[in-house]
Design a protein around this motif. Structure first.
Motif, PDB file in Angstrom:
ATOM      1  N   GLN A  57       0.817  -1.202   0.000  1.00  0.00           N
ATOM      2  CA  GLN A  57       0.000   0.000   0.000  1.00  0.00           C
ATOM      3  C   GLN A  57       0.855   1.258   0.000  1.00  0.00           C
ATOM      4  OE1 GLN A  57      -2.387  -0.786   3.441  1.00  0.00           O
ATOM      5  NE2 GLN A  57      -3.765  -2.177   2.355  1.00  0.00           N
ATOM      6  N   ASP A  58       2.034   1.202   0.647  1.00  0.00           N
ATOM      7  CA  ASP A  58       2.933   2.345   0.652  1.00  0.00           C
ATOM      8  C   ASP A  58       3.606   2.533  -0.696  1.00  0.00           C
ATOM      9  OD1 ASP A  58       2.334   2.759   3.298  1.00  0.00           O
ATOM     10  OD2 ASP A  58       4.120   1.745   4.069  1.00  0.00           O
ATOM     11  N   THR A  59       3.732   1.437  -1.465  1.00  0.00           N
ATOM     12  CA  THR A  59       4.433   1.467  -2.744  1.00  0.00           C
ATOM     13  C   THR A  59       3.519   1.795  -3.906  1.00  0.00           C
ATOM     14  OG1 THR A  59       5.990  -0.191  -1.939  1.00  0.00           O
ATOM     15  CG2 THR A  59       5.887   0.110  -4.316  1.00  0.00           C
ATOM     16  N   CYS A  60       2.269   1.317  -3.853  1.00  0.00           N
ATOM     17  CA  CYS A  60       1.408   1.378  -5.034  1.00  0.00           C
ATOM     18  C   CYS A  60       0.910   2.787  -5.315  1.00  0.00           C
ATOM     19  CB  CYS A  60       0.223   0.428  -4.878  1.00  0.00           C
ATOM     20  SG  CYS A  60      -1.013   0.975  -3.697  1.00  0.00           S
ATOM     21  N   PHE A  61       0.410   2.977  -6.484  1.00  0.00           N
ATOM     22  CA  PHE A  61      -0.136   4.246  -6.927  1.00  0.00           C
ATOM     23  C   PHE A  61      -1.593   4.357  -6.454  1.00  0.00           C
ATOM     24  CE2 PHE A  61       3.531   3.649  -9.213  1.00  0.00           C
ATOM     25  CZ  PHE A  61       3.740   4.516 -10.263  1.00  0.00           C
ATOM     26  N   PRO A  62      -2.144   5.574  -6.366  1.00  0.00           N
ATOM     27  CA  PRO A  62      -3.569   5.698  -6.080  1.00  0.00           C
ATOM     28  C   PRO A  62      -4.393   5.054  -7.193  1.00  0.00           C
ATOM     29  CG  PRO A  62      -2.434   7.808  -5.850  1.00  0.00           C
ATOM     30  CD  PRO A  62      -1.467   6.864  -6.495  1.00  0.00           C
ATOM     31  N   ALA A  63      -5.527   4.502  -6.821  1.00  0.00           N
ATOM     32  CA  ALA A  63      -6.396   3.902  -7.835  1.00  0.00           C
ATOM     33  C   ALA A  63      -6.805   4.967  -8.848  1.00  0.00           C
ATOM     34  CB  ALA A  63      -7.627   3.302  -7.170  1.00  0.00           C
ATOM     35  N   ALA A  64      -6.719   4.615 -10.128  1.00  0.00           N
ATOM     36  CA  ALA A  64      -6.963   5.592 -11.189  1.00  0.00           C
ATOM     37  C   ALA A  64      -8.320   5.369 -11.826  1.00  0.00           C
ATOM     38  CB  ALA A  64      -5.875   5.491 -12.243  1.00  0.00           C
ATOM     39  N   GLN A  65      -9.023   6.458 -12.113  1.00  0.00           N
ATOM     40  CA  GLN A  65     -10.251   6.422 -12.886  1.00  0.00           C
ATOM     41  C   GLN A  65     -10.041   6.994 -14.285  1.00  0.00           C
ATOM     42  OE1 GLN A  65     -13.232   5.036 -11.594  1.00  0.00           O
ATOM     43  NE2 GLN A  65     -11.743   4.382 -10.063  1.00  0.00           N
ATOM     44  N   THR A  66      -8.900   7.641 -14.477  1.00  0.00           N
ATOM     45  CA  THR A  66      -8.568   8.220 -15.773  1.00  0.00           C
ATOM     46  C   THR A  66      -7.098   7.952 -16.085  1.00  0.00           C
ATOM     47  OG1 THR A  66      -7.980  10.357 -14.797  1.00  0.00           O
ATOM     48  CG2 THR A  66     -10.259  10.075 -15.549  1.00  0.00           C
ATOM     49  N   LEU A  67      -6.775   8.000 -17.369  1.00  0.00           N
ATOM     50  CA  LEU A  67      -5.387   7.953 -17.820  1.00  0.00           C
ATOM     51  C   LEU A  67      -5.097   9.268 -18.543  1.00  0.00           C
ATOM     52  CD1 LEU A  67      -5.198   4.313 -19.258  1.00  0.00           C
ATOM     53  CD2 LEU A  67      -4.405   5.120 -17.017  1.00  0.00           C
ATOM     54  N   ARG A  68      -4.077   9.954 -18.091  1.00  0.00           N
ATOM     55  CA  ARG A  68      -3.713  11.246 -18.681  1.00  0.00           C
ATOM     56  C   ARG A  68      -2.730  10.995 -19.823  1.00  0.00           C
ATOM     57  NH1 ARG A  68      -1.750  13.526 -13.106  1.00  0.00           N
ATOM     58  NH2 ARG A  68      -1.189  11.320 -13.042  1.00  0.00           N
ATOM     59  N   CYS A  69      -3.204  11.224 -21.015  1.00  0.00           N
ATOM     60  CA  CYS A  69      -2.428  10.929 -22.209  1.00  0.00           C
ATOM     61  C   CYS A  69      -1.706  12.185 -22.690  1.00  0.00           C
ATOM     62  CB  CYS A  69      -3.344  10.407 -23.316  1.00  0.00           C
ATOM     63  SG  CYS A  69      -4.236   8.900 -22.856  1.00  0.00           S
ATOM     64  N   PRO A  70      -0.661  12.007 -23.506  1.00  0.00           N
ATOM     65  CA  PRO A  70      -0.045  13.183 -24.121  1.00  0.00           C
ATOM     66  C   PRO A  70      -1.028  13.834 -25.100  1.00  0.00           C
ATOM     67  CG  PRO A  70       0.862  11.171 -25.054  1.00  0.00           C
ATOM     68  CD  PRO A  70      -0.017  10.763 -23.920  1.00  0.00           C
ATOM     69  N   ALA A 101      -5.782  -6.545  -6.878  1.00  0.00           N
ATOM     70  CA  ALA A 101      -6.390  -5.265  -6.515  1.00  0.00           C
ATOM     71  C   ALA A 101      -5.636  -4.561  -5.404  1.00  0.00           C
ATOM     72  CB  ALA A 101      -7.850  -5.477  -6.103  1.00  0.00           C
ATOM     73  N   VAL A 102      -4.830  -5.314  -4.644  1.00  0.00           N
ATOM     74  CA  VAL A 102      -4.059  -4.709  -3.560  1.00  0.00           C
ATOM     75  C   VAL A 102      -3.121  -3.629  -4.092  1.00  0.00           C
ATOM     76  CG1 VAL A 102      -2.163  -6.376  -3.667  1.00  0.00           C
ATOM     77  CG2 VAL A 102      -2.649  -5.221  -1.514  1.00  0.00           C
ATOM     78  N   LEU A 103      -2.770  -3.717  -5.359  1.00  0.00           N
ATOM     79  CA  LEU A 103      -1.867  -2.732  -5.949  1.00  0.00           C
ATOM     80  C   LEU A 103      -2.573  -1.437  -6.342  1.00  0.00           C
ATOM     81  CD1 LEU A 103       0.059  -5.361  -8.031  1.00  0.00           C
ATOM     82  CD2 LEU A 103       1.082  -3.966  -6.238  1.00  0.00           C
ATOM     83  N   GLY A 104      -3.893  -1.444  -6.329  1.00  0.00           N
ATOM     84  CA  GLY A 104      -4.648  -0.210  -6.522  1.00  0.00           C
ATOM     85  C   GLY A 104      -4.628   0.365  -7.914  1.00  0.00           C
ATOM     86  N   LEU A 105      -4.423  -0.496  -8.924  1.00  0.00           N
ATOM     87  CA  LEU A 105      -4.318  -0.003 -10.291  1.00  0.00           C
ATOM     88  C   LEU A 105      -5.281  -0.732 -11.214  1.00  0.00           C
ATOM     89  CD1 LEU A 105      -0.440   0.271 -10.570  1.00  0.00           C
ATOM     90  CD2 LEU A 105      -2.061   2.150 -10.556  1.00  0.00           C
ATOM     91  N   PRO A 106      -5.690  -0.075 -12.304  1.00  0.00           N
ATOM     92  CA  PRO A 106      -6.560  -0.750 -13.275  1.00  0.00           C
ATOM     93  C   PRO A 106      -5.839  -1.921 -13.926  1.00  0.00           C
ATOM     94  CG  PRO A 106      -5.813   1.359 -14.134  1.00  0.00           C
ATOM     95  CD  PRO A 106      -5.403   1.313 -12.696  1.00  0.00           C
ATOM     96  N   ILE A 107      -6.620  -2.947 -14.299  1.00  0.00           N
ATOM     97  CA  ILE A 107      -6.066  -4.170 -14.875  1.00  0.00           C
ATOM     98  C   ILE A 107      -6.569  -4.351 -16.295  1.00  0.00           C
ATOM     99  CG2 ILE A 107      -6.048  -6.698 -14.705  1.00  0.00           C
ATOM    100  CD1 ILE A 107      -6.256  -6.347 -11.662  1.00  0.00           C
ATOM    101  N   LEU A 108      -5.663  -4.711 -17.189  1.00  0.00           N
ATOM    102  CA  LEU A 108      -5.987  -5.071 -18.558  1.00  0.00           C
ATOM    103  C   LEU A 108      -5.961  -6.584 -18.678  1.00  0.00           C
ATOM    104  CD1 LEU A 108      -4.645  -3.585 -21.858  1.00  0.00           C
ATOM    105  CD2 LEU A 108      -4.406  -6.025 -21.445  1.00  0.00           C
ATOM    106  N   ALA A 109      -6.965  -7.150 -19.329  1.00  0.00           N
ATOM    107  CA  ALA A 109      -7.005  -8.587 -19.595  1.00  0.00           C
ATOM    108  C   ALA A 109      -6.875  -8.814 -21.097  1.00  0.00           C
ATOM    109  CB  ALA A 109      -8.303  -9.205 -19.069  1.00  0.00           C
TER     110      ALA A 109
END
Length: 293
Positions: A6-19, A223-231
């Motif tokens: 939890q100290d290492t992972c990123f905040p859970a994201a609802q958006t991806l900021r693209c260039p 899910a413990v890593l707090g990030l979106p998952i691609l399958a």
């Protein structure tokens, strides 16, 4: 260990900021359509046959509901032919530019493990980097992703596309190994300034069909890593081999495993068959249908 993660992972994201000033909403499941610019991808029908074939395929996927188009110029199937960076660029860069001209609303992902290819693709208009190697095949990839300010799809793989079938032995729990791998890679990505990350467990990459199914069943543990998952399950050996089929006959099985991935928390589906994936999302998430491109 959970507190350390939890100290290492990123905040859970609802958006991806693209260039290029764009933001991709992933608060609901989205579909990524596969466009293979290679002559040897494992599913023959996914291969773009000519430049004239590219834009009609892209348009059909976007009309069917794809939000992202994933372009690859280097085949990552087991035992695929190794090609030079120049050949990969020759296949990939004109396609990225053509799609961005024709469909500026589309989000374009580039499937490459080479930093130089990635940088030129983003300059041509690409929005997302999809790296099957997690930075292990090019030491410049993670720093480059940070410099480009681009969302990064971090996949788990051992070895290379040519050798990965030799690396399916795991001493301990395979899902715990994935968690540790992602934890360490996320620390490295943060050091290089990469803040928008999607996790890809790498179904079929250095994993037997049985191992891939175990990872799919246990997807919520990531899910413990707090990030979106691609399958990325579409028509892979974990689908067709247990059924005694070939990739061209594996659509029904793909729909089934995509449904399981969504129920287990996947936010992105990377697929050959866009309409079927969109329908699966609409049935399982009726209040959050994918937005029209």
């Amino acid at each position: 260990m959970l507190q350390a993660l939890q100290d290492t992972c990123f905040p859970a994201a609802q958006t991806l900021r693209c260039p290029h000033g764009r933001v991709l909403d992933i608060s609901q499941p989205r579909v990524m359509g596969i466009l293979n610019l290679t002559p040897d991808s494992f599913f023959a029908d996914s291969r773009v046959q000519s430049p004239d074939d590219l834009l009609p395929r892209a348009e059909a996927m976007l009309r069917a509901g794809a939000t992202i188009l994933d372009l690859g110029g280097y085949s990552s199937r087991p035992g695929a032919e190794h090609i030079s960076a120049d050949e990969e660029k020759r296949r990939l860069l004109p396609a990225v530019a053509a799609i961005k001209r024709a469909f500026p609303e589309a989000f374009v992902s580039v499937d490459t493990f080479r930093a130089g290819v990635a940088a030129e693709a983003v300059a041509a208009g690409a929005d997302i980097l999809n790296d099957i190697s997690g930075g292990t095949l090019d030491a410049d990839m993670l720093p480059t992703a940070g410099q480009l300010g681009v969302p990064y799809i971090l996949m788990h793989m051992r070895g290379t596309p040519q050798t990965m079938t030799q690396h399916t032995q795991y001493e301990g729990d395979i899902v715990l190994e994935l968690v540790r791998y992602f934890r360490d890679k996320l620390t490295e990505l943060r050091r290089h300034g990469v803040t928008d990350v999607v996790l890809d467990p790498g179904f079929g990459f250095a994993k037997t069909p049985a191992q891939s199914h175990e990872v799919l069943r246990r997807l919520p543990e990531l899910a413990v890593l707090g990030l979106p998952i691609l399958a990325g399950l579409s028509r892979k050996s974990m689908v067709h081999k247990p059924l005694g089929l070939t990739p061209d006959a594996a659509l029904t099985g793909t729909i089934a495993v995509n449904a399981l991935a969504l129920l287990n928390g996947a936010r992105l589906l990377r697929v050959h068959d866009v309409a079927e994936a969109v329908q699966t999302i609409q049935l399982l998430s009726p209040t959050f249908p994918p937005a029209s491109p």
